[in-house]
Design a protein around this motif. Sequence first.
Motif, PDB file in Angstrom:
ATOM      1  N   GLY A   1      20.145  88.164  77.223  1.00  0.00           N
ATOM      2  CA  GLY A   1      19.890  88.745  75.914  1.00  0.00           C
ATOM      3  C   GLY A   1      21.107  88.663  75.027  1.00  0.00           C
ATOM      4  O   GLY A   1      22.092  88.007  75.347  1.00  0.00           O
ATOM      5  N   VAL A   2      21.015  89.359  73.902  1.00  0.00           N
ATOM      6  CA  VAL A   2      22.051  89.298  72.877  1.00  0.00           C
ATOM      7  C   VAL A   2      22.875  90.575  72.885  1.00  0.00           C
ATOM      8  O   VAL A   2      22.332  91.682  72.960  1.00  0.00           O
ATOM      9  CB  VAL A   2      21.420  89.085  71.484  1.00  0.00           C
ATOM     10  CG1 VAL A   2      22.461  89.153  70.384  1.00  0.00           C
ATOM     11  CG2 VAL A   2      20.689  87.752  71.444  1.00  0.00           C
ATOM     12  N   ILE A   3      24.199  90.408  72.786  1.00  0.00           N
ATOM     13  CA  ILE A   3      25.124  91.516  72.611  1.00  0.00           C
ATOM     14  C   ILE A   3      25.629  91.442  71.168  1.00  0.00           C
ATOM     15  O   ILE A   3      26.077  90.375  70.721  1.00  0.00           O
ATOM     16  CB  ILE A   3      26.318  91.433  73.587  1.00  0.00           C
ATOM     17  CG1 ILE A   3      25.838  91.369  75.026  1.00  0.00           C
ATOM     18  CG2 ILE A   3      27.285  92.584  73.343  1.00  0.00           C
ATOM     19  CD1 ILE A   3      25.110  92.597  75.528  1.00  0.00           C
ATOM     20  N   HIS A   4      25.525  92.549  70.441  1.00  0.00           N
ATOM     21  CA  HIS A   4      25.978  92.609  69.063  1.00  0.00           C
ATOM     22  C   HIS A   4      27.417  93.135  69.048  1.00  0.00           C
ATOM     23  O   HIS A   4      27.681  94.184  69.647  1.00  0.00           O
ATOM     24  CB  HIS A   4      25.082  93.517  68.225  1.00  0.00           C
ATOM     25  CG  HIS A   4      23.686  93.012  68.138  1.00  0.00           C
ATOM     26  ND1 HIS A   4      23.303  92.098  67.195  1.00  0.00           N
ATOM     27  CD2 HIS A   4      22.596  93.273  68.884  1.00  0.00           C
ATOM     28  CE1 HIS A   4      22.011  91.817  67.368  1.00  0.00           C
ATOM     29  NE2 HIS A   4      21.567  92.521  68.382  1.00  0.00           N
ATOM     30  N   VAL A   5      28.320  92.421  68.392  1.00  0.00           N
ATOM     31  CA  VAL A   5      29.734  92.782  68.387  1.00  0.00           C
ATOM     32  C   VAL A   5      30.185  92.966  66.934  1.00  0.00           C
ATOM     33  O   VAL A   5      29.986  92.084  66.103  1.00  0.00           O
ATOM     34  CB  VAL A   5      30.591  91.692  69.079  1.00  0.00           C
ATOM     35  CG1 VAL A   5      32.041  92.095  69.105  1.00  0.00           C
ATOM     36  CG2 VAL A   5      30.069  91.423  70.478  1.00  0.00           C
TER      37      VAL A   5
END
Length: 72
Positions: free
Chosen positions: A62-66
């Motif tokens: 999945g996607v990690i938002h930074v």
Amino acid sequence: MLNVEISEKRVTFTGTDTKSITYSFTNIPFITATSQTNNVNVWVESVTTTGCTIRTSAAVNGVIHVQIIGKK
């Protein structure tokens, strides 16, 4: 006028628990990372003016938002 630098990244994890990202800031920034995937912890290590390591408590697909914010 605010003397800040701001950057946002979306980091895709594919069956892994570690990813390195790069950026360029004048000073060491503050970083927040959150996951789209439920039930996983996210944290940041080895923060410098040019990059850091994003880690999760389990392998993630999945996607990690930074969000990266620093003083100029």
